[in-house]
Design an enzyme around this catalytic site. Structure first.
Site, short mmCIF file in Angstrom:
data_model
loop_
_atom_site.label_atom_id
_atom_site.label_comp_id
_atom_site.label_asym_id
_atom_site.label_seq_id
_atom_site.Cartn_x
_atom_site.Cartn_y
_atom_site.Cartn_z
N HIS A 1 0.80 -1.22 0.00
CA HIS A 1 0.00 0.00 0.00
C HIS A 1 0.83 1.27 0.00
O HIS A 1 0.28 2.36 0.06
CB HIS A 1 -0.96 0.02 1.20
CG HIS A 1 -0.26 0.17 2.52
ND1 HIS A 1 0.35 -0.88 3.17
CD2 HIS A 1 -0.04 1.26 3.30
CE1 HIS A 1 0.88 -0.45 4.30
NE2 HIS A 1 0.67 0.85 4.40
C1 UD1 Z 1 -1.95 5.37 5.93
C2 UD1 Z 1 -0.62 5.89 6.44
C3 UD1 Z 1 0.44 4.81 6.29
C4 UD1 Z 1 0.01 3.51 6.94
C5 UD1 Z 1 -1.37 3.10 6.44
C6 UD1 Z 1 -1.85 1.90 7.21
C7 UD1 Z 1 -0.12 8.28 6.15
C8 UD1 Z 1 0.64 9.28 5.35
N1 UD1 Z 1 -0.17 7.05 5.66
O1 UD1 Z 1 -1.81 5.11 4.54
O2 UD1 Z 1 1.63 5.24 6.91
O3 UD1 Z 1 0.94 2.51 6.63
O4 UD1 Z 1 -2.30 4.18 6.63
O5 UD1 Z 1 -2.79 1.17 6.50
O6 UD1 Z 1 -0.64 8.61 7.19
N2 UD1 Z 1 -9.53 4.72 2.26
C9 UD1 Z 1 -10.69 4.00 2.30
N3 UD1 Z 1 -11.23 3.73 3.52
C10 UD1 Z 1 -10.69 4.13 4.68
C11 UD1 Z 1 -9.50 4.87 4.63
C12 UD1 Z 1 -8.93 5.15 3.42
O7 UD1 Z 1 -11.23 3.63 1.27
O8 UD1 Z 1 -11.24 3.82 5.75
C13 UD1 Z 1 -8.92 5.01 0.95
C14 UD1 Z 1 -9.16 6.43 0.48
O9 UD1 Z 1 -9.35 6.41 -0.90
C15 UD1 Z 1 -7.84 7.11 0.80
C16 UD1 Z 1 -6.84 5.98 0.63
O10 UD1 Z 1 -7.53 4.82 1.03
O11 UD1 Z 1 -7.58 8.19 -0.06
C17 UD1 Z 1 -5.58 6.16 1.45
O12 UD1 Z 1 -5.90 6.36 2.83
P1 UD1 Z 1 -4.91 7.21 3.76
O13 UD1 Z 1 -5.34 7.10 5.16
O14 UD1 Z 1 -4.73 8.60 3.20
O15 UD1 Z 1 -3.52 6.55 3.56
P2 UD1 Z 1 -3.09 5.03 3.61
O16 UD1 Z 1 -2.59 4.65 2.26
O17 UD1 Z 1 -4.17 4.21 4.23
N1 UDP Z 2 -3.33 -6.14 8.87
C1 UDP Z 2 -4.58 -6.68 9.01
N2 UDP Z 2 -5.30 -7.00 7.89
C2 UDP Z 2 -4.79 -6.80 6.64
C3 UDP Z 2 -3.50 -6.25 6.50
C4 UDP Z 2 -2.79 -5.92 7.65
O1 UDP Z 2 -5.07 -6.89 10.13
O2 UDP Z 2 -5.49 -7.11 5.65
C5 UDP Z 2 -2.60 -5.76 10.10
C6 UDP Z 2 -1.24 -6.38 10.24
O3 UDP Z 2 -1.31 -7.62 10.91
C7 UDP Z 2 -0.51 -5.34 11.08
C8 UDP Z 2 -1.12 -4.04 10.63
O4 UDP Z 2 -2.37 -4.37 10.04
O5 UDP Z 2 -0.78 -5.52 12.45
C9 UDP Z 2 -0.23 -3.38 9.61
O6 UDP Z 2 -0.87 -2.31 9.03
P1 UDP Z 2 -0.46 -1.70 7.62
O7 UDP Z 2 0.31 -2.68 6.82
O8 UDP Z 2 -1.70 -1.14 7.05
O9 UDP Z 2 0.42 -0.45 8.06
P2 UDP Z 2 1.98 -0.22 8.33
O10 UDP Z 2 2.42 -1.16 9.39
O11 UDP Z 2 2.70 -0.38 7.04
O12 UDP Z 2 2.00 1.21 8.77
#
Ligand code: UD1
Ligand code: UDP
Length: 358
Positions: free
Chosen positions: A203
Site C-alpha cells: 500500500h
Molecule cells: C496510511 C498511512 C500509512 C500507513 C497506512 C496503514 C499516512 C501518510 N499514511 O496510509 O503510513 O501505513 O495508513 O494502513 O498517514 N480509504 C478508504 N477507507 C478508509 C480509509 C482510506 O477507502 O477507511 C482510501 C481512500 O481512498 C484514501 C486511501 O484509502 O484516499 C488512502 O488512505 P490514507 O489514510 O490517506 O492513507 P493510507 O494509504 O491508508
Molecule cells: N493487517 C490486518 N489486515 C490486513 C493487513 C494488515 O489486520 O489485511 C494488520 C497487520 O497484521 C498489522 C497491521 O495491520 O498488524 C499493519 O498495518 P499496515 O500494513 O496497514 O500499516 P503499516 O504497518 O505499514 O504502517
C-alpha cells in the site's frame, strides 16, 4: 492523571490494543479517533477483535492529501484537547494522525509521548519519514522499539527523554497468535493449504501510486511460484482499478484477492504462509515474530534488524531478486528483537514515572 491517546488508522488500533487497557489500570485514559481510517474493515473490526476501548471522541478527518488530512486533524483536535486537558498525549507510529496528534498536543503545551519513536528509513520520499521526524522532535517521551531507534534519536539530538521499551505490536501478536490459529477459518474459506501459499500486502504510495511501479508489482505477483493470498488495501484497490490492473490480477488463477482482513484472519494467513511479501512496516515485523521469511517490496526498511538477522530481504519490486530471495532457506537462529511481549508494560512504567514528575 489523564492521558489522551490519539489514533486513527489500522496499525495504530493494533498498537493501542497492547497499551490502552494497561494504561487504564493507573490512569484516566481517553481515546481520540482521528477518522483517518473509517471503513469498518480498517477500523471497527480492530476495536472489536482486539478489545480496544471505544473512542471517546471522533474527529471524522477522513481521506485526502497528507496536507489536507493533517490540517483537518489539527483543527478538530484543538478544541478536544482544550476540553479534555490531559497531562500527556500519546501517539503511535508514523502516520498523518501521529504527526497531527503530536504537533497539536505540543502546540497546546501538552507533553507528548511517542510510541515507536526513532524509526528511520532515511528515505524522505516516504510521507511517513517526515511524520516520524517531526513527531519525534515535538515529543517529550520517546518510547523506542529498538536500539537502532534510540541511536537515531541520539544522532538527531532529539530533546525528549528516550527509553528502550520493545515493540508493542509484538505484545499483540504474541497474545493473539494462538487465538487466531484456533479461531480463524480463513484458510478453509479461501481454499489455502498451510505452507503452500505466499501472503502479499502492498500500500505504499511509492509502489502503488506510480503506474509503472504498480505494473511491476503485478508482474512480480504473477510470477510467484505458488498460490498467493493478497488482502488488498483500499488505496491499492483504487490504483489497480485506475490502471486497469485489478481484473488482470484477479484473473491470475493462483491469486486470491481479498478485501482488507481483520487481525485474526490476517495473522492466521501470515502464520501459515510459506513467505510474506510486503511493503508494510508492521507486517515485516510480524513475519519475523512468526518465523516466516519476508521479502520486503522496498529498497529501505526501518526494521533493519530483521534484515541483519537474515529473515528479511529488501527486493524492492525486482521480480528476479524477489524470486531468488524466496529460494533462500531461513536461518536457524531468530534472536529476540522486539521485547518478548513486554513492551506495553514498559510503556506504562515510563508513562507512570513521567507523569508522576509533572
Ligand atoms: C496510511 C498511512 C500509512 C500507513 C497506512 C496503514 C499516512 C501518510 N499514511 O496510509 O503510513 O501505513 O495508513 O494502513 O498517514 N480509504 C478508504 N477507507 C478508509 C480509509 C482510506 O477507502 O477507511 C482510501 C481512500 O481512498 C484514501 C486511501 O484509502 O484516499 C488512502 O488512505 P490514507 O489514510 O490517506 O492513507 P493510507 O494509504 O491508508
Ligand atoms: N493487517 C490486518 N489486515 C490486513 C493487513 C494488515 O489486520 O489485511 C494488520 C497487520 O497484521 C498489522 C497491521 O495491520 O498488524 C499493519 O498495518 P499496515 O500494513 O496497514 O500499516 P503499516 O504497518 O505499514 O504502517
Amino acid at each position: 492523571m489523564r492521558i489522551v491517546t490519539i489514533i486513527g488508522n489500522r496499525p495504530q488500533f493494533v498498537k493501542a490494543a497492547a497499551v490502552s487497557h494497561k494504561l487504564r489500570r493507573a490512569h484516566d485514559e481517553l481515546i481520540v479517533h482521528t477518522g483517518q481510517h473509517y471503513d469498518d474493515e480498517l477500523s471497527r473490526i480492530f476495536f472489536e477483535e482486539l478489545g480496544v476501548p471505544a473512542p471517546d471522541r471522533e474527529l471524522g478527518a477522513g481521506s485526502g492529501s497528507s496536507t489536507a488530512q493533517t490540517a483537518r486533524i489539527l483543527a478538530a483536535l484543538e478544541p478536544v484537547l482544550a476540553e479534555l486537558r490531559p497531562s500527556l498525549a500519546l501517539v503511535y507510529g508514523d502516520t498523518n494522525s501521529t504527526l497531527a496528534g503530536a504537533l497539536g498536543a505540543a502546540q497546546a503545551g501538552i507533553p507528548v509521548g511517542h510510541v515507536e519513536a526513532g524509526m528511520r528509513s532515511f528515505d524522505r520520499s516516504m510521507p511517513e519519514e517526515l511524520n516520524r521526524i517531526v513527531a519525534d522532535h515535538a515529543s517529550d517521551v520517546l518510547l523506542c522499539s529498538t536500539e537502532t531507534a534510540l541511536r537515531n534519536l541520539r544522532n538527531e539530538g532529539a530533546r525528549g527523554e528516550a527509553h528502550l521499551v520493545g515493540d508493542v505490536m509484538a505484545d499483540v501478536l504474541l497474545a493473539f497468535r494462538d487465538i487466531a490459529d484456533r479461531e480463524s477459518r480463513i484458510l478453509d474459506a479461501r481454499g489455502l493449504e498451510p505452507g503452500q501459499y505466499y501472503l502479499v500486502t502492498a500500500h505504499r504510495p511509492g509502489n502503488v501510486d506510480v503506474p509503472e511501479r504498480l505494473e511491476r508489482l503485478v508482474e512480480l505477483i504473477e510470477a510467484l511460484p505458488a498460490r498467493v493470498a493478497f488482502p488488498v488495501h483500499p488505496r491499492t484497490e483504487a490504483r489497480l482499478e485506475a490502471a486497469d490492473l485489478f481484473d488482470r490480477l484477479e484473473a491470475a488463477p493462483h491469486v486470491e484477492l481479498t478485501p482488507p482482513l481483520g487481525y485474526l484472519d490476517f495473522l492466521k494467513l501470515a502464520l501459515h504462509a510459506r513467505a510474506v511479501l510486503t511493503d508494510s512496516g508492521g507486517v515485516q515485523k510480524e513475519a519475523y515474530l512468526l518465523g516466516v521469511p519476508c521479502v520486503t517490496l522496498r529498497d529501505t526498511t526501518e526494521w533493519v534488524e530483521t534484515v541483519e538477522a537474515g529473515w528479511n530481504v529488501l527486493a524492492d519490486l525486482d521480480r528476479d531478486a524477489a524470486l531468488a530471495a524466496l529460494e533462500r532457506r531461513p536461518p536457524a537462529e531468530r534472536p529476540e528483537l522486539y521485547g518478548g511481549g513486554h513492551a506495553s508494560d514498559r510503556v506504562c512504567e515510563v508513562v507512570a514515572a513521567y507523569t508522576a514528575r509533572l
